[in-house]
Design a protein around this motif. Sequence first.
Motif, mmCIF file in Angstrom:
data_model
loop_
_atom_site.group_PDB
_atom_site.id
_atom_site.type_symbol
_atom_site.label_atom_id
_atom_site.label_comp_id
_atom_site.label_asym_id
_atom_site.label_seq_id
_atom_site.Cartn_x
_atom_site.Cartn_y
_atom_site.Cartn_z
ATOM 1 N N UNK A 17 35.370 52.962 48.767
ATOM 2 C CA UNK A 17 36.087 52.557 49.980
ATOM 3 C C UNK A 17 35.850 51.088 50.310
ATOM 4 N N UNK A 18 34.574 50.699 50.407
ATOM 5 C CA UNK A 18 34.274 49.325 50.815
ATOM 6 C C UNK A 18 34.597 48.337 49.695
ATOM 7 N N UNK A 19 34.440 48.785 48.430
ATOM 8 C CA UNK A 19 34.766 47.907 47.315
ATOM 9 C C UNK A 19 36.245 47.616 47.238
ATOM 10 N N UNK A 20 37.073 48.583 47.558
ATOM 11 C CA UNK A 20 38.517 48.402 47.530
ATOM 12 C C UNK A 20 39.001 47.631 48.743
ATOM 13 N N UNK A 21 38.388 47.882 49.887
ATOM 14 C CA UNK A 21 38.807 47.218 51.109
ATOM 15 C C UNK A 21 38.482 45.726 51.077
ATOM 16 N N UNK A 22 37.304 45.385 50.497
ATOM 17 C CA UNK A 22 36.925 43.974 50.422
ATOM 18 C C UNK A 22 36.018 43.751 49.225
ATOM 19 N N UNK A 152 34.552 39.870 44.097
ATOM 20 C CA UNK A 152 35.803 39.864 44.846
ATOM 21 C C UNK A 152 35.829 38.731 45.863
ATOM 22 N N UNK A 153 34.730 38.537 46.581
ATOM 23 C CA UNK A 153 34.677 37.471 47.571
ATOM 24 C C UNK A 153 34.791 36.104 46.916
ATOM 25 N N UNK A 170 45.314 37.501 48.458
ATOM 26 C CA UNK A 170 44.181 37.051 47.652
ATOM 27 C C UNK A 170 43.317 38.240 47.228
ATOM 28 N N UNK A 171 43.141 39.187 48.138
ATOM 29 C CA UNK A 171 42.353 40.375 47.843
ATOM 30 C C UNK A 171 43.028 41.210 46.757
ATOM 31 N N UNK A 172 44.329 41.452 46.893
ATOM 32 C CA UNK A 172 45.050 42.237 45.903
ATOM 33 C C UNK A 172 45.067 41.576 44.541
ATOM 34 N N UNK A 173 45.265 40.241 44.517
ATOM 35 C CA UNK A 173 45.275 39.507 43.256
ATOM 36 C C UNK A 173 43.894 39.511 42.614
ATOM 37 N N UNK A 174 42.854 39.389 43.440
ATOM 38 C CA UNK A 174 41.485 39.434 42.925
ATOM 39 C C UNK A 174 41.198 40.773 42.247
ATOM 40 N N UNK A 177 42.481 40.727 38.663
ATOM 41 C CA UNK A 177 41.617 39.946 37.776
ATOM 42 C C UNK A 177 40.347 40.716 37.452
ATOM 43 N N UNK A 178 39.747 41.314 38.466
ATOM 44 C CA UNK A 178 38.487 42.028 38.268
ATOM 45 C C UNK A 178 38.689 43.308 37.469
#
Length: 246
Positions: A17-22, A152-153, A170-174, A177-178
């Motif tokens: 949950x937290x990894x996907x959210x941020x 991610x950050x 930026x979050x979705x694009x990251x 990549x990850x």
Amino acid sequence: MELSWILVALLSFGGGFIGSMMSGGSVVILSLLKFLDVPTKIAIGTLKLTIAGLTLVSMLTYFKGGAVDVRIAPALTFSSLVGAVLGSAFFLSLPEKEANLLVAIFLTVGVYFTLKSKPKFKRNSQKLSRKAVPIIGFLIGFYIGILGVASTLIVIAALGLFFRLDMLKANGTAKMIIFVNNSIAALTYASKGSIDYHTALLILAPLLLGSWLGAKTALKMGDKKLKVVFAAIALLTALKLITELF
């Protein structure tokens, strides 16, 4: 240390949950694997596999919502793949004690980026030059290949600063990549027999559910309190790794 599988499922769900959210899911999953007494190199390989699953679900959810910049993601992702392969190979070549120390150091770095406030995107930020893209991509991939905590950050900050993307895109694009980098890294670890598939399968189901819900929630929840939790878990894991050196 033995953990009940109910607790394992709850922690896996929370990590997803937290990894996907941020960001921070890798800290939770790595901590979980270490407290399940999975050896460090196998824990990192298993982490790569599970994070690939996490970011796949969140990436698809963000993509469906139009929050992935498909123009810049492929070029930056491609340049990061070499770094991911070399980072994984470098880590696997280390003795167990040195591997523990390196992960502890990287966890401390991860805490730093996790505790930092959200990136503030400036409209007058300059874009990356074409020559800088492969360099930045390589460094991102190398870091992800070794550990990648709070990656991610780091990627979000770069995308916002140099490509002027808003936080959500930026979050979705990251995540794209990850996902690619963790998938390549997981293949490298798998070729060396450094993945605990039994533990990974137990973790994946609740983690993927958490990832989907985290992406749906996106950035609607505040993350200040979560950052403190990330830091506490990371420091506890780093201490556990350091004690294994003696």
